[in-house]
Motif scaffolding. Structure first.
Motif, PDB file in Angstrom:
ATOM      1  N   SER A   1       0.796  -1.228   0.000  1.00  0.00           N
ATOM      2  CA  SER A   1       0.000   0.000   0.000  1.00  0.00           C
ATOM      3  C   SER A   1       0.824   1.272   0.000  1.00  0.00           C
ATOM      4  O   SER A   1       0.300   2.349  -0.274  1.00  0.00           O
ATOM      5  CB  SER A   1      -0.917   0.019   1.236  1.00  0.00           C
ATOM      6  OG  SER A   1      -0.154   0.230   2.423  1.00  0.00           O
ATOM      7  N   GLY A   2       2.125   1.148   0.320  1.00  0.00           N
ATOM      8  CA  GLY A   2       2.937   2.339   0.463  1.00  0.00           C
ATOM      9  C   GLY A   2       2.632   3.105   1.733  1.00  0.00           C
ATOM     10  O   GLY A   2       3.055   4.253   1.895  1.00  0.00           O
ATOM     11  N   LEU A   3       1.893   2.472   2.662  1.00  0.00           N
ATOM     12  CA  LEU A   3       1.456   3.130   3.885  1.00  0.00           C
ATOM     13  C   LEU A   3       1.963   2.397   5.118  1.00  0.00           C
ATOM     14  O   LEU A   3       2.250   1.204   5.076  1.00  0.00           O
ATOM     15  CB  LEU A   3      -0.073   3.170   3.949  1.00  0.00           C
ATOM     16  CG  LEU A   3      -0.818   3.933   2.859  1.00  0.00           C
ATOM     17  CD1 LEU A   3      -2.306   3.623   2.942  1.00  0.00           C
ATOM     18  CD2 LEU A   3      -0.582   5.433   3.004  1.00  0.00           C
ATOM     19  N   MET A   4       2.021   3.134   6.215  1.00  0.00           N
ATOM     20  CA  MET A   4       2.230   2.553   7.530  1.00  0.00           C
ATOM     21  C   MET A   4       0.959   2.740   8.350  1.00  0.00           C
ATOM     22  O   MET A   4       0.292   3.774   8.217  1.00  0.00           O
ATOM     23  CB  MET A   4       3.402   3.239   8.246  1.00  0.00           C
ATOM     24  CG  MET A   4       4.756   2.860   7.688  1.00  0.00           C
ATOM     25  SD  MET A   4       5.183   1.168   8.151  1.00  0.00           S
ATOM     26  CE  MET A   4       6.555   0.858   7.039  1.00  0.00           C
ATOM     27  N   PRO A   5       0.595   1.769   9.186  1.00  0.00           N
ATOM     28  CA  PRO A   5      -0.566   1.969  10.059  1.00  0.00           C
ATOM     29  C   PRO A   5      -0.339   3.171  10.967  1.00  0.00           C
ATOM     30  O   PRO A   5       0.689   3.244  11.644  1.00  0.00           O
ATOM     31  CB  PRO A   5      -0.620   0.665  10.871  1.00  0.00           C
ATOM     32  CG  PRO A   5       0.195  -0.320  10.110  1.00  0.00           C
ATOM     33  CD  PRO A   5       1.241   0.468   9.386  1.00  0.00           C
ATOM     34  N   THR A   6      -1.281   4.103  10.959  1.00  0.00           N
ATOM     35  CA  THR A   6      -1.124   5.339  11.720  1.00  0.00           C
ATOM     36  C   THR A   6      -2.437   5.709  12.402  1.00  0.00           C
ATOM     37  O   THR A   6      -3.460   5.808  11.718  1.00  0.00           O
ATOM     38  CB  THR A   6      -0.703   6.496  10.796  1.00  0.00           C
ATOM     39  OG1 THR A   6       0.460   6.101  10.056  1.00  0.00           O
ATOM     40  CG2 THR A   6      -0.394   7.741  11.589  1.00  0.00           C
TER      41      THR A   6
END
Length: 374
Positions: free
Chosen positions: A93-98
């Protein structure tokens, strides 16, 4: 333990919308990685305390609802030993859980070992013994068996009450903000991508090479990393690490020499000529473009004594706080602190963990004077 298998985007949208109404959701992933550079995602488990979903990324084409939940700032994402899960999310996803909370980090702030496993904590805090028999299963194979699904569901089902208990205990300590800071730091580090220009520094025994040899190694290591990324193939399945080091160290410039040095026939057939060509290109490089020699802290005067006295300070503070010493200052973190003072001229953007944030508040005044040259 009731759970729902999610195999289409509409259902995923529904369960992610329900989850977004909760303050915290439990997350876990199951993946496979044998010969690939990147993990192959086989399952995502999601539990908000009411709805437990097993999300099938192989069946679902569009995982956008899940990625939206991952980045929703009003919902805390709870994981355990999150490092590999973060790699999965970053890749897909190119994301980190935030924001993200790791129950292994929470446990460390409560005095547990730095790598305490999920099953151990569940047994201690919930008096439940988990079945780990499916840990090595092929999560990308279909159909999943009932036992596989129950195993996967249990990882988030019991994470929920464990998280609540750890949060209650942590609230009785002064470490809540430090725990949040540590989890942010973990995400930031995992989000960093490897730099092909520096790949040679990760090659074992690169320090033994002279600058001209390092120029060869740098070129080969950069190519190997890019090739691994392009083909999604584990680095050593492109070319073995030892073999690119040998090309640089022993000036291997022929297939015959490769064979004498024990290169794999498949490596030689597929990449032998290319490796030789790149090595010959590096041979033509002028000296001013050679990498600097690699200096090791262990070879510097006084290194062992400094490590000893820094460890003594770390151990003393850890004992006072009830933490395991490795949590405050691991060997790697101690080395980073020494390198920061001895090699990096205290560069502000490279300030090390041991002297930064919550660790810095505990250790900087004690450790920095020990690192300054006498």
């Amino acid at each position: 333990m009731n759970f729902e298998m999610i195999t289409d985007t509409a259902s995923l949208q529904r369960v992610c919308q329900l989850a977004s109404n909760h303050q915290a959701v439990m997350l876990d992933t199951e993946f496979v990685r044998t010969r690939t550079l990147y993990p192959k995602l086989g399952l995502v488990q999601l539990y908000d305390g009411e709805h437990l979903s097993l999300i099938d990324p192989i069946e679902i084409d569009d995982l956008t609802p899940l990625w939206d939940l991952l980045s929703n700032p009003s919902v805390t994402k709870v994981l355990h030993a999150c490092s590999e899960d973060l790699e999965v999310f970053q890749h897909y996803s190119g994301l980190m859980p935030t924001p993200m909370v790791d129950t292994q980090v929470m446990a460390a702030f409560l005095g547990h070992g730095l790598s305490t496993g999920f099953a151990s904590l569940v047994e201690e805090y919930l008096d439940v013994t988990l079945d780990k028999g499916e840990a090595r299963t092929d999560w990308c194979a279909r159909p999943l068996t009932p036992r596989q699904m129950e195993y996967a569901a249990a990882d988030v089902f019991y994470l929920y009450p464990l998280y609540q208990l750890l949060a209650e205990k942590l609230a009785e300590t002064p470490w809540q903000s430090a725990m949040a800071e540590e989890c942010v730091s973990i995400c930031r580090k995992r989000a960093k991508q490897p730099d092909p220009e520096k790949a040679y520094l990760d090659i074992k025994n690169a320090w033994q090479l002279r600058p001209a040899q390092l120029a060869v190694l740098k070129k080969l290591a950069k190519w190997r990393l890019k090739e691994a990324q392009r083909r999604d193939l584990a680095l050593n399945f492109v070319v073995k690490e030892l073999n690119i080091w040998k090309v640089a160290r022993y000036q291997i410039r022929s297939l015959r020499k490769m064979e004498e040095e024990g290169f794999d026939r498949f490596e030689m057939d597929r990449h032998g000529k290319r490796l030789i060509s790149m090595a010959l290109e590096a041979d033509k490089m002028s000296e001013e473009h050679f990498p600097e020699p690699i200096s090791r802290l262990v070879d510097m005067p006084g290194y062992k004594q400094v490590v000893k006295v820094v460890k003594e300070q770390v151990n003393a503070v850890s004992e006072e706080l009830g933490f395991v010493p490795e949590f405050i200052g691991s060997k790697k973190q101690i080395n980073q602190a020494i390198k920061w003072v001895w090699v990096q001229d205290k560069s502000p953007e490279k300030r090390p963990d041991l002297l930064n944030g919550w660790r810095g508040e505990l250790m900087a005044d004690k450790v920095l004077p020990l690192l300054e040259p006498k």
